[in-house]
Design a protein around this motif. Structure first.
Motif, mmCIF file in Angstrom:
data_model
loop_
_atom_site.group_PDB
_atom_site.id
_atom_site.type_symbol
_atom_site.label_atom_id
_atom_site.label_comp_id
_atom_site.label_asym_id
_atom_site.label_seq_id
_atom_site.Cartn_x
_atom_site.Cartn_y
_atom_site.Cartn_z
ATOM 1 N N ARG A 42 18.794 24.198 -1.218
ATOM 2 C CA ARG A 42 20.041 23.475 -1.451
ATOM 3 C C ARG A 42 20.463 23.582 -2.909
ATOM 4 N N ILE A 43 19.510 23.434 -3.804
ATOM 5 C CA ILE A 43 19.830 23.450 -5.236
ATOM 6 C C ILE A 43 20.220 24.844 -5.702
ATOM 7 N N VAL A 44 19.357 25.824 -5.415
ATOM 8 C CA VAL A 44 19.607 27.182 -5.896
ATOM 9 C C VAL A 44 20.768 27.816 -5.147
ATOM 10 N N GLY A 45 20.858 27.537 -3.845
ATOM 11 C CA GLY A 45 21.928 28.128 -3.053
ATOM 12 C C GLY A 45 23.305 27.642 -3.455
ATOM 13 N N GLY A 46 23.373 26.463 -4.074
ATOM 14 C CA GLY A 46 24.659 25.934 -4.516
ATOM 15 C C GLY A 46 24.975 26.242 -5.957
ATOM 16 N N CYS A 92 7.970 17.801 -12.744
ATOM 17 C CA CYS A 92 8.091 19.155 -12.200
ATOM 18 C C CYS A 92 8.241 20.166 -13.327
ATOM 19 N N ALA A 93 7.548 21.283 -13.184
ATOM 20 C CA ALA A 93 7.799 22.464 -14.008
ATOM 21 C C ALA A 93 8.286 23.562 -13.072
ATOM 22 N N ALA A 94 9.419 24.154 -13.378
ATOM 23 C CA ALA A 94 9.992 25.232 -12.574
ATOM 24 C C ALA A 94 10.033 26.499 -13.419
ATOM 25 N N ALA A 95 9.542 27.582 -12.851
ATOM 26 C CA ALA A 95 9.451 28.848 -13.590
ATOM 27 C C ALA A 95 10.229 29.944 -12.882
ATOM 28 N N LEU A 96 10.960 30.715 -13.649
ATOM 29 C CA LEU A 96 11.608 31.939 -13.181
ATOM 30 C C LEU A 96 10.927 33.121 -13.856
ATOM 31 N N VAL A 97 10.497 34.088 -13.058
ATOM 32 C CA VAL A 97 9.914 35.326 -13.576
ATOM 33 C C VAL A 97 10.632 36.487 -12.905
ATOM 34 N N THR A 98 10.998 37.511 -13.668
ATOM 35 C CA THR A 98 11.691 38.666 -13.117
ATOM 36 C C THR A 98 10.851 39.923 -13.302
ATOM 37 N N PRO A 99 11.121 40.964 -12.502
ATOM 38 C CA PRO A 99 10.395 42.223 -12.679
ATOM 39 C C PRO A 99 10.581 42.837 -14.061
ATOM 40 N N ALA A 100 11.686 42.509 -14.744
ATOM 41 C CA ALA A 100 11.944 43.039 -16.081
ATOM 42 C C ALA A 100 11.158 42.315 -17.168
ATOM 43 N N GLY A 101 10.452 41.256 -16.787
ATOM 44 C CA GLY A 101 9.615 40.567 -17.754
ATOM 45 C C GLY A 101 10.176 39.269 -18.297
ATOM 46 N N LEU A 102 11.352 38.852 -17.824
ATOM 47 C CA LEU A 102 11.900 37.565 -18.250
ATOM 48 C C LEU A 102 11.059 36.433 -17.663
ATOM 49 N N GLU A 103 10.710 35.463 -18.496
ATOM 50 C CA GLU A 103 10.003 34.274 -18.041
ATOM 51 C C GLU A 103 10.655 33.045 -18.660
ATOM 52 N N VAL A 104 11.075 32.127 -17.806
ATOM 53 C CA VAL A 104 11.724 30.904 -18.258
ATOM 54 C C VAL A 104 11.064 29.736 -17.528
ATOM 55 N N VAL A 105 10.721 28.684 -18.259
ATOM 56 C CA VAL A 105 10.141 27.485 -17.669
ATOM 57 C C VAL A 105 10.968 26.279 -18.093
ATOM 58 N N GLU A 106 11.323 25.444 -17.123
ATOM 59 C CA GLU A 106 12.048 24.209 -17.404
ATOM 60 C C GLU A 106 11.304 23.039 -16.752
ATOM 61 N N GLU A 165 21.515 12.944 -2.518
ATOM 62 C CA GLU A 165 21.176 11.944 -3.537
ATOM 63 C C GLU A 165 19.883 12.322 -4.243
ATOM 64 N N LYS A 166 18.910 12.757 -3.468
ATOM 65 C CA LYS A 166 17.637 13.143 -4.060
ATOM 66 C C LYS A 166 17.810 14.361 -4.969
ATOM 67 N N HIS A 213 13.103 14.964 -10.008
ATOM 68 C CA HIS A 213 12.437 15.800 -11.000
ATOM 69 C C HIS A 213 12.653 17.271 -10.714
ATOM 70 N N ARG A 214 12.552 17.643 -9.430
ATOM 71 C CA ARG A 214 12.722 19.045 -9.063
ATOM 72 C C ARG A 214 14.179 19.464 -9.222
ATOM 73 N N GLY A 215 15.094 18.589 -8.822
ATOM 74 C CA GLY A 215 16.502 18.894 -9.008
ATOM 75 C C GLY A 215 16.846 19.105 -10.468
ATOM 76 N N ARG A 216 16.296 18.270 -11.339
ATOM 77 C CA ARG A 216 16.572 18.392 -12.772
ATOM 78 C C ARG A 216 15.997 19.689 -13.332
ATOM 79 N N ALA A 217 14.765 20.019 -12.931
ATOM 80 C CA ALA A 217 14.142 21.235 -13.446
ATOM 81 C C ALA A 217 14.877 22.481 -12.972
ATOM 82 N N PHE A 218 15.266 22.498 -11.696
ATOM 83 C CA PHE A 218 15.930 23.684 -11.175
ATOM 84 C C PHE A 218 17.362 23.803 -11.656
ATOM 85 N N ARG A 219 18.030 22.691 -11.878
ATOM 86 C CA ARG A 219 19.367 22.797 -12.471
ATOM 87 C C ARG A 219 19.276 23.338 -13.890
#
Length: 212
Positions: free
Chosen positions: A30-34, A134-148, A188-189, A194-200
């Motif tokens: 829901r979060i990422v798809g929107g 919550c800690a949310a991490a994005l990693v890409t094949p190109a080597g980008l790493e982001v943690v929120e 509402e959730k 916590h997860r909504g905040r990290a993923f946003r």
């Protein structure tokens, strides 16, 4: 055709959410798809199985990054993973990274919840503060790493209420609310959790994946 080649074709940006938790997957979709980008969101059930390392990190961020890195290595897709849990003030921040296996085995939501309630049975209401983290991490094949990170403060009630959410949601009442997290509507959730905040917080990095 290799697994990497198989997932690198087709319209839109394929994004793997590295989870087998159906409740969490629905929430993250829901979060990422929107987010406003052109994403085809996949879960681990949508890709060929690969070895998943145990969550042995000392922090939520370490576990999230490890899961995302494993997913990228196995599939060649950009991957998002999270690690989250409940930090209870009266237990000095525990169960923390052990939240999903507090009872000694992974994924027993009811067992974890009942054990925690038993441990807090003699704790007075004014000392039952807690936070979902919550800690949310994005990693890409190109080597980008982001943690929120995201945090959601509240209080723990003495008996479960509500049938939404998962994990410790039925005993967690967010600050400013009278309902438990399990009694909130999904939107509402998403707006407060916590997860909504990290993923946003990850959305700028996610949206940049479609810029190329």
């Amino acid at each position: 055709m290799t697994r990497r080649e198989r997932f690198s074709r087709g319209p839109g940006v394929k994004l793997l959410l590295a989870t087998r938790n159906t409740g969490k997957l629905a929430e993250l979709r829901r979060i990422v798809g929107g987010a406003g980008g052109s994403f085809e969101v996949l879960g681990l059930a949508d890709v060929a199985p690969f070895p998943e390392a145990p969550e042995t990190g000392a922090t939520f961020a370490e576990n999230a990054l490890a899961k995302a890195r494993d997913a990228v290595e196995a599939t060649g897709l950009p991957a998002v993973a999270d690690d989250s849990g409940l930090a209870v003030d009266a237990l000095n921040g525990m169960p923390g990274v052990l939240s999903a296996r507090w009872i000694g085995r992974h994924g027993d939501d009811l067992g974890n919840l009942e054990l925690l309630l038993g441990q807090l049975a003699d704790v007075p209401d004014e000392r039952r503060g807690a936070a979902f983290v919550c800690a949310a991490a994005l990693v890409t094949p190109a080597g980008l790493e982001v943690v929120e990170h995201g945090e959601w403060r509240g209080q723990l009630v003495r008996a479960p209420r509500g049938d939404g959410g998962f994990g410790y949601d039925p005993i967690f009442v967010p600050d400013g609310e009278e309902r438990t997290s399990a009694e909130l509507a999904p939107e509402e959730k998403d707006a407060a959790s916590h997860r909504g905040r990290a993923f946003r917080a990850l959305l700028p990095a996610l949206l940049s994946l479609g810029d190329g």
